[in-house]
Design an enzyme around this catalytic site. Structure first.
Site, mmCIF file in Angstrom:
data_model
loop_
_atom_site.group_PDB
_atom_site.id
_atom_site.type_symbol
_atom_site.label_atom_id
_atom_site.label_comp_id
_atom_site.label_asym_id
_atom_site.label_seq_id
_atom_site.Cartn_x
_atom_site.Cartn_y
_atom_site.Cartn_z
ATOM 1 N N HIS A 400 0.829 -1.202 0.000
ATOM 2 C CA HIS A 400 0.000 0.000 0.000
ATOM 3 C C HIS A 400 0.861 1.249 0.000
ATOM 4 O O HIS A 400 0.506 2.268 -0.585
ATOM 5 C CB HIS A 400 -0.928 -0.013 1.224
ATOM 6 C CG HIS A 400 -2.141 -0.857 1.000
ATOM 7 N ND1 HIS A 400 -2.885 -1.390 2.006
ATOM 8 C CD2 HIS A 400 -2.729 -1.265 -0.149
ATOM 9 C CE1 HIS A 400 -3.895 -2.083 1.501
ATOM 10 N NE2 HIS A 400 -3.812 -2.025 0.195
ATOM 11 N N GLU A 637 -20.494 1.936 -30.151
ATOM 12 C CA GLU A 637 -19.809 0.854 -29.448
ATOM 13 C C GLU A 637 -20.447 -0.502 -29.722
ATOM 14 O O GLU A 637 -20.011 -1.520 -29.211
ATOM 15 C CB GLU A 637 -19.689 1.144 -27.945
ATOM 16 C CG GLU A 637 -20.949 1.647 -27.280
ATOM 17 C CD GLU A 637 -20.737 2.066 -25.829
ATOM 18 O OE1 GLU A 637 -19.652 1.857 -25.268
ATOM 19 O OE2 GLU A 637 -21.695 2.593 -25.247
ATOM 20 N N ASP A 661 -15.981 -1.160 -25.745
ATOM 21 C CA ASP A 661 -17.107 -2.043 -26.034
ATOM 22 C C ASP A 661 -17.136 -2.439 -27.504
ATOM 23 O O ASP A 661 -17.488 -3.573 -27.823
ATOM 24 C CB ASP A 661 -18.429 -1.364 -25.643
ATOM 25 C CG ASP A 661 -18.727 -1.560 -24.173
ATOM 26 O OD1 ASP A 661 -18.530 -2.686 -23.685
ATOM 27 O OD2 ASP A 661 -19.127 -0.590 -23.508
ATOM 28 N N CYS A 708 -13.750 7.915 -27.334
ATOM 29 C CA CYS A 708 -13.674 8.057 -25.876
ATOM 30 C C CYS A 708 -13.250 6.749 -25.226
ATOM 31 O O CYS A 708 -13.138 6.651 -24.007
ATOM 32 C CB CYS A 708 -14.983 8.561 -25.295
ATOM 33 S SG CYS A 708 -16.367 7.487 -25.667
#
Ligand code: PEP
Ligand code: MG
Length: 728
Positions: A400, A637, A661, A708
């Protein structure tokens, strides 16, 4: 040394060259070392005389390999790790003592789907569900058992992908508990099968150290990239002393509960000041650890045996941390690193019990901190303006601390040679976070060169920043709009500062996720307006309407369970199915029209009917609100939309190609599938054809096309996209 055999075949049919263009630097039987060059070749010569430069790397004895992670994207010779191998280890002997199982009912056997086993996040999801049942619930793996309500106990089981697990329960709701928890385990406890935790680099590379340390250079693991010159500040955690014996158990119990409560409150305050989700997630995991029933029970047992609250608590968290630290094997790296989190939260509660004030670290300007371990809270509290870098002797690239260092942009090395702890305060060093090297006796020339490189790096970045605000134009004068994908106003401010000409995709889902009721019009309008204000009237804002569905359910949306959620109610289909919710969103978006150049975009459009239906609803809301000056576009898409782009271009103002997509639907490869996702490549000719058709269709009606999806931020793809006619 581990006996891995790697075959590298440079180029295709290069055997025909009979060695021309190649110079071997080693001979068969030679002993070679990490970083040593094996062969040199003339790229030009080979490219012109062989069929291809395509180079294959084969691991010949895969039976020794548990997992391979090849590099993706651009690989730089001599710099990038091309392939990481996780070797098969003897299974760690970490079983928690299995208790008598009498009275327990057992569920069916489940093969664990989580790629890195039940690490902190899935363990927390599992424990949260288990706590809802009155019964005692255990997770069993063979003879090993763990309390299902305890995150630390679950992590201590050190499960791996494919482990056979069963749930056992004892109590009034044992059957219900077994059913629900088994189902959750089978589904991956909130992780999609194949989803990697927090950071993609989840396994320790075989070559952990960049090079071997020398007297002038100490080696560790690159935890956060970048170069820094600074002075050593040795940081040591406060040692807190507690008395072994306590007062009356009831009093000590009360002390512990109060300290736990106060620690929770402190973390809430720190969390409120954090902006990045990776930072808050880590602190949420800490809060879960405070609540851990096994940890508390262990401390309470010691209190009942006469120990003070502080002593009992320290013994309890130390025992758990040690258990995790003792796990062996590369596949347990992630769990070993969670020991730091247990010690961090443990120390916080201990300081409260002992009345020791954990003051914020005060460091001089230009400090390079050296510590055995920095807790995530220490790291989060670092003053970025003063600390130039840090090194810890513990931890790795997946700790972390490393994740926080990267999110803060501080160069850092983890797992550095322990000799670093002996470096004298105030001495000047050069920290190379990218290579994982600390130069500890730099000459005047080394320092000057490092300063020059730091200056050069920041000059390049400054130079890029000045250019970032200039219009993006190709050398032949073709103008491209560069916009950002954003989730909220904070993202948008950062994007504008870095030269974004607009927000090309505002994913409105963030407002709808993780809550029990849909956001009101007012709440949505405030959020969209904040983004619009961050952009101003001269920049473009493209708000995408809600894009959720069967694969991303919302608790307050009654969507049926589907066999093929990606082919089911998703994107615009949900909005058309729930027109009331859709209208609320449209009204909220329209309220930002006076603030910016507003564009509204519908996701997952597959048919003209869907577009017409959505536009009709929008037109009614526009008429009611009086906001007519809005551009209306669609995401491309779904293959049908790309194939019919010309028809869509007549009825939409713009297109934005969702290549994530579009690739998944064109190639019929689930974008999240552990085996297929890597093959789902947007540069596949079929996807490029879809993009070409989209641009051609749009051009016929003078409409513009943006991208995008992820391809727009891939430097290899950008020239191809521009060549195909993408303008934004
Ligand atoms: C896409 O599919 O490329 C896209 C941008 O949408 P999301 O990733 O949000 O599905
Ligand atoms: Mg999409």
């Amino acid at each position: 040394a581990q006996g891995i055999e790697v075959l590298v075949h440079i180029g295709i049919d290069t055997v025909m060259l009979k060695g021309a263009g190649f110079t071997a630097l080693v001979r068969q039987g030679d002993h070679v070392e990490v970083g040593q060059s094996l062969i040199r070749f003339d790229v030009d010569y080979v490219a012109r005389h062989a069929r291809s430069l395509l180079t294959q790397i084969l691991v010949a004895n895969v039976e020794k390999v548990a997992r391979m992670v090849p590099a993706s994207g651009i690989v730089i010779a001599g710099k990038s790790v091309v392939l990481q191998l996780e070797l098969i280890q003897e299974s760690a002997n970490v079983a928690l003592a299995s208790q008598a199982q009498s009275g327990f009912v057992h569920g069916a056997k489940i093969s664990l789907p989580n790629i890195t086993g039940l690490h902190a996040r899935p363990a927390a999801v599992l424990a949260a569900l288990a706590k809802k049942f009155a019964s005692e619930v255990r997770i069993m793996r063979g003879a090993d058992a763990a309390n299902a309500k305890s995150v630390v106990a679950i992590m201590g089981l050190a499960t791996q992908c494919g482990d056979v697990i069963e749930v056992a329960a004892n109590g009034p709701d044992a059957h219900e508990a077994i059913q629900a928890i088994s189902a959750l385990l089978a589904e991956g406890c909130g992780e999609k099968p194949g989803e990697a935790p927090l950071q993609p680099a989840t396994i320790e590379p075989v070559t952990v150290r960049a090079t071997v340390s020398s007297s002038t250079e100490l080696a560790g693991v690159s935890a956060s990239p970048g170069l820094a010159v600074g002075t050593i500040v040795q940081f040591r955690a406060t040692i807190i002393d507690v008395a072994e014996h306590g007062g009356a158990p009831a009093h000590e119990r009360n002390q512990l509960q109060q300290a736990l409560h106060e620690a929770r409150r402190q973390i809430d305050i720190i969390k409120a000041g954090m902006q990045r989700p990776e930072q808050t997630k880590i602190l949420e995991a800490h809060q879960e650890l405070i609540e851990d029933p096994d940890l508390q029970a262990l401390a309470l047992r010691a209190i009942d045996n006469g120990k003070s609250a502080g002593y009992a608590w320290r013994a309890a968290f130390s025992e758990y941390a040690q258990k995790l630290e003792a796990l062996e094997g590369a596949h347990n790296a992630l769990l070993r690193e969670r020991a730091t989190d247990i010690r961090d939260i443990g120390q916080r509660v201990l300081a409260l019990l002992a009345g020791v004030k954990q003051t914020q670290m005060i460091v001089p300007d230009g400090a390079i901190l050296i510590a055995e371990a920095l807790t995530p809270s220490d790291t989060a509290a670092l003053d970025r303006s003063k600390v130039r870098g840090f090194c810890t002797t513990s931890g790795g690239a997946t700790s972390h601390v490393a994740i926080l260092a990267r999110s803060l942009g501080i160069p850092a090395i983890c797992g550095i040679d322990e000799a670093a702890l002996n470096l004298v305060d105030g001495s000047v060093v050069v920290l190379d976070g990218t290579q994982g090297l600390l130069q500890c006796q730099p000459s005047a020339l080394d320092i000057a060169q490092a300063h020059a490189r730091v200056a050069q790096q920041s000059a390049i970045s400054e130079q890029e920043k000045t250019q970032a605000l200039a219009p993006a134009t190709t050398t032949d004068g073709h103008r491209i709009d560069v916009a950002a994908n954003a989730l909220n106003a904070a993202d948008t401010h950062a994007a504008v500062a870095n030269g974004a000409e607009g927000v090309g995709l505002l994913r409105s889902e963030f407002l709808f996720d993780e809550r029990d009721t849909a956001p009101s019009e007012e709440e949505q309008a405030n959020a969209y307006s904040a983004v619009a204000q961050a952009l101003g009237k001269e920049r473009t804002l493209i708000v995408r309407t809600l894009d959720v569905g069967g694969d991303k359910p919302l608790s307050y949306l009654p969507l049926p369970k589907e066999d093929n959620p990606f082919l089911g109610l998703r994107g615009i289909r949900v909005s058309l199915d729930q027109p009331a919710m859709f209208r609320v969103q449209l009204r909220a978006i329209l309220r930002t029209a006076p603030l910016t150049k507003l564009h509204i975009m519908f996701p997952m459009i597959a048919t003209l009917e869907e577009l017409r239906e959505a536009k009709a609803i929008l037109a009614e809301e526009q008429a009611a609100s009086g906001h007519h000056n809005v551009q209306v576009g669609i995401m491309i898409e779904v293959p049908s939309a790309a194939l019919m782009a010309e028809q869509f271009a007549r009825e939409a103002d713009f297109f934005s190609i969702g290549t994530n997509d579009l690739t998944q639907y064109t190639l019929a490869m689930d974008r999240g599938h552990p085996k297929l996702a890597k093959k789902a490549d947007g540069l596949h000719p079929s996807v490029l054809k879809m993009i070409q058709l989209t641009c051609e269709g749009a051009r016929k009606y003078g409409k513009w096309v943006g991208v995008c999806g992820g391809m727009a931020s891939d430097p290899i793809c950008v020239p191809v996209l521009i060549g195909l006619g993408v303008q934004e």
